[in-house]
Structure formats: structure tokens, C-alpha cells
Design a protein around this motif. Sequence first.
Motif, PDB file in Angstrom:
ATOM      1  N   LYS A 100       0.816  -1.216   0.000  1.00  0.00           N
ATOM      2  CA  LYS A 100       0.000   0.000   0.000  1.00  0.00           C
ATOM      3  C   LYS A 100       0.853   1.272   0.000  1.00  0.00           C
ATOM      4  O   LYS A 100       0.465   2.275  -0.607  1.00  0.00           O
ATOM      5  N   LYS A 156      -3.236   6.675   4.303  1.00  0.00           N
ATOM      6  CA  LYS A 156      -4.372   7.101   5.128  1.00  0.00           C
ATOM      7  C   LYS A 156      -5.409   7.891   4.332  1.00  0.00           C
ATOM      8  O   LYS A 156      -6.583   7.922   4.699  1.00  0.00           O
ATOM      9  N   HIS A 157      -4.982   8.504   3.222  1.00  0.00           N
ATOM     10  CA  HIS A 157      -5.908   9.299   2.420  1.00  0.00           C
ATOM     11  C   HIS A 157      -6.675   8.459   1.405  1.00  0.00           C
ATOM     12  O   HIS A 157      -7.578   8.971   0.731  1.00  0.00           O
ATOM     13  N   HIS A 158      -6.298   7.165   1.299  1.00  0.00           N
ATOM     14  CA  HIS A 158      -6.997   6.314   0.340  1.00  0.00           C
ATOM     15  C   HIS A 158      -8.269   5.760   0.960  1.00  0.00           C
ATOM     16  O   HIS A 158      -8.261   5.272   2.089  1.00  0.00           O
ATOM     17  N   GLN A 159      -9.367   5.848   0.225  1.00  0.00           N
ATOM     18  CA  GLN A 159     -10.661   5.348   0.692  1.00  0.00           C
ATOM     19  C   GLN A 159     -11.031   4.099  -0.096  1.00  0.00           C
ATOM     20  O   GLN A 159     -11.169   4.138  -1.318  1.00  0.00           O
ATOM     21  N   LYS A 160     -11.203   2.983   0.609  1.00  0.00           N
ATOM     22  CA  LYS A 160     -11.590   1.742  -0.070  1.00  0.00           C
ATOM     23  C   LYS A 160     -13.057   1.792  -0.477  1.00  0.00           C
ATOM     24  O   LYS A 160     -13.887   2.288   0.282  1.00  0.00           O
ATOM     25  N   PRO A 161     -13.398   1.279  -1.683  1.00  0.00           N
ATOM     26  CA  PRO A 161     -14.809   1.185  -2.055  1.00  0.00           C
ATOM     27  C   PRO A 161     -15.531   0.198  -1.130  1.00  0.00           C
ATOM     28  O   PRO A 161     -14.921  -0.697  -0.541  1.00  0.00           O
ATOM     29  N   ALA A 162     -16.852   0.341  -1.045  1.00  0.00           N
ATOM     30  CA  ALA A 162     -17.638  -0.482  -0.118  1.00  0.00           C
ATOM     31  C   ALA A 162     -17.495  -1.974  -0.423  1.00  0.00           C
ATOM     32  O   ALA A 162     -17.411  -2.808   0.486  1.00  0.00           O
ATOM     33  N   ARG A 165     -14.979  -3.558  -1.557  1.00  0.00           N
ATOM     34  CA  ARG A 165     -13.707  -4.082  -1.063  1.00  0.00           C
ATOM     35  C   ARG A 165     -13.771  -4.362   0.432  1.00  0.00           C
ATOM     36  O   ARG A 165     -13.148  -5.312   0.933  1.00  0.00           O
ATOM     37  N   GLU A 166     -14.499  -3.515   1.164  1.00  0.00           N
ATOM     38  CA  GLU A 166     -14.653  -3.755   2.598  1.00  0.00           C
ATOM     39  C   GLU A 166     -15.307  -5.118   2.842  1.00  0.00           C
ATOM     40  O   GLU A 166     -14.874  -5.892   3.699  1.00  0.00           O
TER      41      GLU A 166
END
Length: 513
Positions: A81, A120-126, A128-129
Motif C-alpha cells: 500500500k 491514510k488518504h486512500h478510501q476503499k470502495p464499499a 472491497r470492505e
Amino acid sequence: MPLHHLFVVYLISILLVFLPSFGLAKLFKKAGVASWKAYVPFYNTWVMQDIAQRPKHWVFWQFIPIVGWFITPGIFIEFAKVFCRFSFGDHFFAALFAPFYFPWLAQNKDARFIKAEGVKHHQKPAWREWVDAAIFAVVAATLIRIFIFEAYVIPSSSMEKTLLINDYLFVSKFSYGPRIPNTPLSVPFVHNYLPGSSLKSYTTLIELPYIRWFASPVKRNDCVVFNFPEGDTVVNKDGYQSFQPYYSLVRMYGREEVQKNPEFQPLAVHPVDKTDNYIKRCVGVAGDSLKIVDGIVYINNQPGNIPPTSATYYTFRTKNNTPVDPDFLRESGIRLNMESNSPDFTAMQGGYYSINLTLPELDILKKLTVIDPNSIAKDVSPAGYTEPFTFPFDTVHYKWNRDNFGAIWIPKKGATLTLTKENIALYRRAIQVYEKNTLVENPDGSFVINGTSTNKYTFKMDYYWMMGDNRHKSQDSRYWGFVPEDHVVGRAAMIWFSYENGPRWKRFFKIIK
């Protein structure tokens, strides 16, 4: 755990963290860290966690046997990452193909070092969660299933009236030590076939030898789940499998007839850990001498333990030929399984009845006023009567039946046996199949084992004798012989759910004895 097993475990752990080092060294340099640190096993994962600003205690988890193998890929994913790799594909290859992935990533021009702050600024799509959570759950459940306990359901009446059809059990893997799968590449939570099909759920591309950690021997009278010893080859169609075993068909019709008859095709060959699961009671352990006399098991010439829920058949008559039916007997406290192919209660000729009873139920029957107590007799096969399909299938030397059987010695690891033309039938499969030796039997009664002429054999494993508590309705060691230690799955520990026309509440969370 034997020392050589521990050595193998940590050798694999070291290779997991060392093999990616050739790619990690270049990535360390991009991150401003000395490249030599990538080549020091476990110190390299410490540095990776430091660069990614992830918890350092993960590194210590890597030293837990087996569990550590699943922690290392997580560390690799977190490290990927910080080089701006967030796709599912990147994480898949980082986890499973790290020795190839990291050298590729080191040469990739798009691999930008963004530091932990950039991650920390990367947002995972739902989605992927959800996928990540599902993968974690599958991995965790697989570890629990392999090393701690496994769920199992009773499919037949062979252990009644101790265990009933549709009892759901927890099987303890720790009781005898967790066994490493022979076929690690398999579909999670599936045994030997994909649900609803005859397709195998595993591949033999990678096969591991028998390894059991923290091994402990099976104890006499334990309820044991094990892989069916004669299940290595089966007719892969409904109605056969372990219900009509391949080897039973071979003994009945001949191997050539079975293999050419389309009714017995296709055949499927399974490794040990993918043969069908059975559950029986261990009545004899390695080194014991066992015999059965009029249905009573003797161990080392002493009567064996009889579980109070163990059932066998009796015959009886009523006074004045008064008719009785299953409902009357059930109301009296006798449990009856009236399955059509093998009912616990039937009317016979001459006014006699046949009934399958435990010892406490026998006492109930004797006290019923309509029953003639003097007519009650155990329904056993007489001594001297030969049943040709009882082990060892040698009617010349062994005139045995299910109720009068033995004596037979149960092989013990390290014990040496003198082989004769009489006893070879008892131990042939153990020597050839379970312990993988070549065995030639000469016409003069001598033997050649692994190319050496000898009449001695030293066993490599412990063996056990398993029998169902429902003695007259059980396919057990009397029909296929010994259970090798490498076939043992675990001990049946607790009934967590039970169902018959609704929940059987009294059986919930019942400890199995």
C-alpha cells in the motif's frame, strides 16, 4: 510436536519472509531504508511494518506455528500500500505470490512511494470492505476447522443410542493433535466433493505427508471421528461411495468385474484426508488383544466397557401371545428407530419379536407385564458360524462372525510381528496400503518386503479398533479392519444441536461420553 516437525514449520516461515527479499531490497531503497535489511528474515517484516506504520506486534505473531503463515501475507499487503498499490489484484498477488510480485513491483514505474500518510488518504470502495472481511472470515474459520474443532452431523444409526441421526457435533482436533491436511489446495468448508456434484473439491497438485502436531494417542472408549480406511477408492455415484464400498464389491464380484462393469463406474481415488468421515467408539487401542464372544467385547481377556447407550438385538415372546406394537414400547420408555431398511422392532414367526435394546431398555422390557421374561434371549450369530464378509475375509483360517470374532492383536508403533501364512491376511493392508511397503508373498509362506526376504515386520504407526454402539447396525472394524493413526480426525466432544421433527432440546450442548 516432534522436533523435526517444528523445524519444517519454521523453515517454511523463514522462506515466506526471505524469498521476496530480492524485490523488497529495491523497494526498501526507494523508501530510504538500507537494502540489506530486506535479506534478514523477520527483521525485514519489522522494517516493513515500521515503514507502513502498522502494529509491530504483528511480527511476533509470525512465530506462532501455522498462524504465522497467515500473518506474513497481511504484512506484505500493508507494505504494498505504501507504494500506491490498492487494487484487489495487487493484494492477491502480494499475499500469495510475493517472491514474484515484489520484484515486479520494484521495476514498475507506477510504484510511487507515498508513505504511510498517503495510505491514510486512500478510501476503499464499499465492495472491497465486504470482500476483505469475507476473506478474513474464511481464513479464520479454516484455521479453526483445521486446528481446533470441526462441525459434524450424524448421518446414520450406527452409534445409536449414544448418538442419534441428525445430532450435530463439535469434533475436537486438539484431543489427539491437529493433523495437517494432505491436500491443502481445496475449497474451504467442503470435504471431498463440491456440493450437489460428483466433482472433487480439492486438487492433488500439492500433497503433504502425514504430520500431526502435539500428538496424543486415542484413548479406549473414546467416540472418534476418522477417515474411512477403505475409502481411498470408491464408486463415485449415489448409492455407493462408503455405503457400498468399492472393496466390498471387489470381494463380492472380483476386481476385474467391478472395473469393467459400467454399473460400478466411475471410480474416484481419494487421499487419506478426503475419504468419507466415520464416527465410532474406539474399543481397542494399539497393542491390545481383542476378541468378541457372544457379542461381548473382551480386551486383553477382560470384558470391555459397555456404554449404557450401546444397543444390540434380542428376541422375546409375550404372555398368551398378546400383540405388542412400537407405540406401546415407546410409551414404556424404549426408543425405537423404525427406518424401513433396518427397523429396531419387527414381528417374527412363531409369535417371537426382534428388538434392538440398550441394557437399561432391556430392564424395562423385562418388567413389562405382557412380556414373558424367560423368553428373552440375545440374538447373536453362533460361534463357528462363518460370515465371509467379516475381516480379514479369509474363511480358511478365520471362521469368524460379527458376534464371535478374534482373538486379534492390534498393531502398535515400533512393535515387531512375525508374519505367517495364517496371519498375513490380518496385516496385509496395513503393511502394503497404510504404511506403503511392497509386499511379495511366496508360495512357500515366506515374504519379501521392500525387496528384502524376511518374516518380520515392524509397524510404523499405531492402529485402533473401532465399533459402533449399535452393534448389529454398524459397519465397523469387524468388516474392514484396523484404523491407522493417520486416519484419525478428532474426538467427538459435544452435541450442539439435534433435530427430529423439531429440536431435541434435551440433547443441546450434551457432552459425549
